[in-house]
Write an enzyme that holds these catalytic residues in place. Structure first.
Site, PDB file in Angstrom:
ATOM      1  N   HIS A 345      48.752  83.786  49.201  1.00  0.00           N
ATOM      2  CA  HIS A 345      47.359  83.650  49.632  1.00  0.00           C
ATOM      3  C   HIS A 345      46.384  83.743  48.460  1.00  0.00           C
ATOM      4  CE1 HIS A 345      48.404  85.049  54.011  1.00  0.00           C
ATOM      5  NE2 HIS A 345      49.342  84.277  53.471  1.00  0.00           N
ATOM      6  N   ARG A 407      41.906  81.336  55.660  1.00  0.00           N
ATOM      7  CA  ARG A 407      43.089  82.156  55.392  1.00  0.00           C
ATOM      8  C   ARG A 407      43.632  81.892  53.987  1.00  0.00           C
ATOM      9  NH1 ARG A 407      48.739  81.550  56.101  1.00  0.00           N
ATOM     10  NH2 ARG A 407      49.820  83.531  56.514  1.00  0.00           N
ATOM     11  N   GLY A 426      47.873  77.966  58.065  1.00  0.00           N
ATOM     12  CA  GLY A 426      47.848  78.945  59.131  1.00  0.00           C
ATOM     13  C   GLY A 426      48.957  79.967  58.933  1.00  0.00           C
ATOM     14  N   GLU A 432      45.352  73.791  59.431  1.00  0.00           N
ATOM     15  CA  GLU A 432      44.063  73.202  59.789  1.00  0.00           C
ATOM     16  C   GLU A 432      43.591  72.212  58.732  1.00  0.00           C
ATOM     17  OE1 GLU A 432      42.407  77.455  61.626  1.00  0.00           O
ATOM     18  OE2 GLU A 432      41.221  76.355  60.144  1.00  0.00           O
ATOM     19  N   TYR A 442      34.827  79.670  59.713  1.00  0.00           N
ATOM     20  CA  TYR A 442      35.973  78.962  60.285  1.00  0.00           C
ATOM     21  C   TYR A 442      36.957  79.880  61.011  1.00  0.00           C
ATOM     22  CZ  TYR A 442      33.794  74.977  58.334  1.00  0.00           C
ATOM     23  OH  TYR A 442      32.865  73.997  58.095  1.00  0.00           O
TER      24      TYR A 442
END
Length: 558
Positions: A345, A407, A426, A432, A442
């Site tokens: 991430h 994310r 996701g 997305e 979002y």
């Protein structure tokens, strides 16, 4: 601020994320605590069976105490325990590799760096020697020089897990399913010769390697001219992981070696490949950090600025260097610091907009609350002036934040109307594609895709398109002639979609399983695409432990 545990119920596909809050924690005390716990140590896997595994770890330390431990596999959250519980049993899929790690979290929401990764491959529950049934009903249609195949699903005593598509006897596509989702029964074969007959068969597979007999053959003749994706040519190979890639006005291609922390240069045909220098202070995360996105100044011909998004031992940051054949590290300017980093991430994509501003995709650093915290750069799309200052017209005064509630965004591209499109990972439910607007929220972590009771929250902006993670997990995007191209890792495919107003239409899939995991797609200066793979070593920080490819994809004018 939204709670990190306001997550969609569908995350319970493998294990339920426990909805726990810290009792007795005053807002003032939480706000005063900004120090994360230490990374958990001693992670081990025991009692490995065909359906479950038990994981245990040693306690982390924290100045106020560890409140929770969050369990992940390969970047996806699958379970939590309270701070006094350091053992958890989770569901697994037989025969699949799982990479588990743990983060510690305190009552104020501060998240540690990740533990080491423990990899397991569960055994099959019982021997399976029965092959799937032969695929039937194979049909095909040629549109220009592409052929789209369809067939009826095979059956199996356990489950059909994949199909191999063969063209004239050579495997050209591999379609795979996931837990609870069967493999697709359609495949597009692109970039073929015009006015040529090709013969196809399809083979079904199960999880233990049993394969059906081939389907009956189908011959299809292509049209005269290409309509969309016309061909693909391998330009070079790369032992490290190519991540960011740009092409200079003179045709030179620059790309980053994620785990070596260096930048390579080559001619557009792949010749003359050489290193132009190493990015100072770059570091890995034993996951997906390192030298990530690259961008070239809109005024590169005169100012020679090359922009780099990279991980350090403490954060992710955006820097720029002048490039004149070598990376002039003495000219380095550090533009943005403090973007959260973790094993996964990290975000990382850079893109200049038609407004001359630099946009950056910043991940949430595996701390979902940060995506809704406007005082934090994590889980955001950032916007900055080329010199690193904050644009006066940004939506939040004095802040780089352009949009939030993301994310792990890794794709940014602008269409002919100057609108920003963004691609986002996701967790377990949906990836997305978003049309990003100034100041937009979002929804993460309360909403993943369009799944979750919170998705109707006023102010949340829904994605334009969602994809099951098993057929997506996409990273880079590119727009050429208002057609969006999306490079997918787990989905091992390239999506093509026509931008029609605020919608994506005519969505097609190319190279499904043909080249493995696809990471980066970028426009070439002659109106085509660069495409890179990320098939091995992309979940560690070990240099040169892969075998990747960089392709040039030729496009039609449609």
């Amino acid at each position: 601020m939204l709670s990190r545990r306001a997550v969609p119920a569908a995350l319970a596909a493998l294990a339920v994320l426990v909805g726990v809050t810290a009792a007795g924690e005053s807002p003032a005390a939480a706000a005063a605590d900004t120090r994360p716990p230490t990374a958990p140590t001693g992670l081990t896997a025991t009692d490995l069976g065909c359906a479950t595994v038990t994981l245990s770890w040693s306690a982390s330390t924290d100045d106020t105490g560890v409140a929770f431990y969050d369990l992940y596999h390969d970047g996806q959250a699958i379970g939590s325990t309270t701070g006094g519980v350091r053992t958890i049993t989770v569901g697994v899929v037989p025969g699949a590799r799982w990479g588990f790690y743990v983060n510690a979290r305190d009552a104020a929401g501060n998240v540690s760096q990740a533990s080491r990764t423990v990899s397991v491959t569960p055994p099959f529950c019982s021997p399976d020697t029965t092959a799937p049934s032969v695929p039937t009903g194979l049909t095909g249609q040629a549109v220009g020089t592409a052929v789209t195949l369809r067939w009826a699903a095979s059956t199996d005593d356990v489950a059909v897990t994949g199909y191999d598509v063969r063209r004239d006897g050579t495997k050209v596509g591999v379609l795979t399913g996931s837990a609870g989702a069967p493999p697709a029964t359609t495949f597009t074969d692109a970039g073929l010769a015009g006015d040529t007959t090709y013969t196809y068969t399809v083979v079904a597979r199960d999880a233990q390697g049993n394969a059906s007999q081939p389907s009956g053959p189908l011959s299809v003749r292509t049209g005269q001219t290409c309509a969309a994706v016309c061909g693909i040519t391998q330009v070079t190979t790369e032992r490290d992981l190519p991540w960011g890639l740009v092409q200079l006005p003179d045709g030179t291609v620059l790309y980053g070696q994620r785990d070596l922390f260096t930048i390579q240069a080559m001619a557009a045909d792949g010749t003359g490949k050489h290193s132009i220098g190493k990015v100072p202070d770059a570091a890995g995360t034993n996951g997906e950090g390192g030298v990530l996105g690259l961008a070239v100044s809109p005024d590169f011909a005169t100012d020679h600025w090359l922009y780099v998004y990279h991980t350090t031992t403490t954060d992710n940051r955006i820097v720029r260097f002048q490039y004149d054949g070598t990376l002039r590290t003495a000219t380095r300017q550090i533009l943005v610091t403090g973007i959260p980093r973790n094993k996964y991430h990290n975000g990382g994509r850079l893109r200049f907009g038609p407004d001359g501003k630099l946009y950056a995709a910043a991940g949430d650093g595996q701390d979902p609350d940060q995506a809704q915290d406007l005082a934090n750069l994590g889980g955001k799309v950032l916007r900055l002036n080329p010199d690193g200052s904050v644009p006066a017209d940004n939506p939040f005064p004095g802040s780089f934040v352009w949009s939030y509630g993301h994310r792990n965004p890794q794709g940014l591209a602008f269409d002919s109307r100057g609108r920003l499109w963004e691609q986002e990972f996701g967790n377990n439910v949906a990836d997305e594609t978003n049309l990003v607007v100034k100041g937009g929220n979002y929804g993460w972590p309360a909403c993943e895709g369009t799944v979750g009771d919170a998705c109707g929250t006023p102010g949340f902006i829904a994605p334009v398109q969602t994809y099951p993670v098993a057929s997506a997990s996409c990273s880079g995007i590119a727009i050429v002639r208002d057609v969006l191209y999306i490079a997918c890792l787990r989905g091992t495919r390239l999506y093509r979609a026509v931008i029609d107003g605020a919608d994506l239409t005519g969505i097609q899939q190319y190279y499904v399983g043909t080249y493995g995991r696809l990471r980066t797609v970028e426009p070439t200066i002659d109106g085509n695409l660069w495409l890179t793979t990320s098939t091995g070593g992309d979940k560690d920080s070990v240099p040169q432990n892969s075998n990747e490819k960089i392709f040039k994809v030729t496009l039609g004018q449609g």
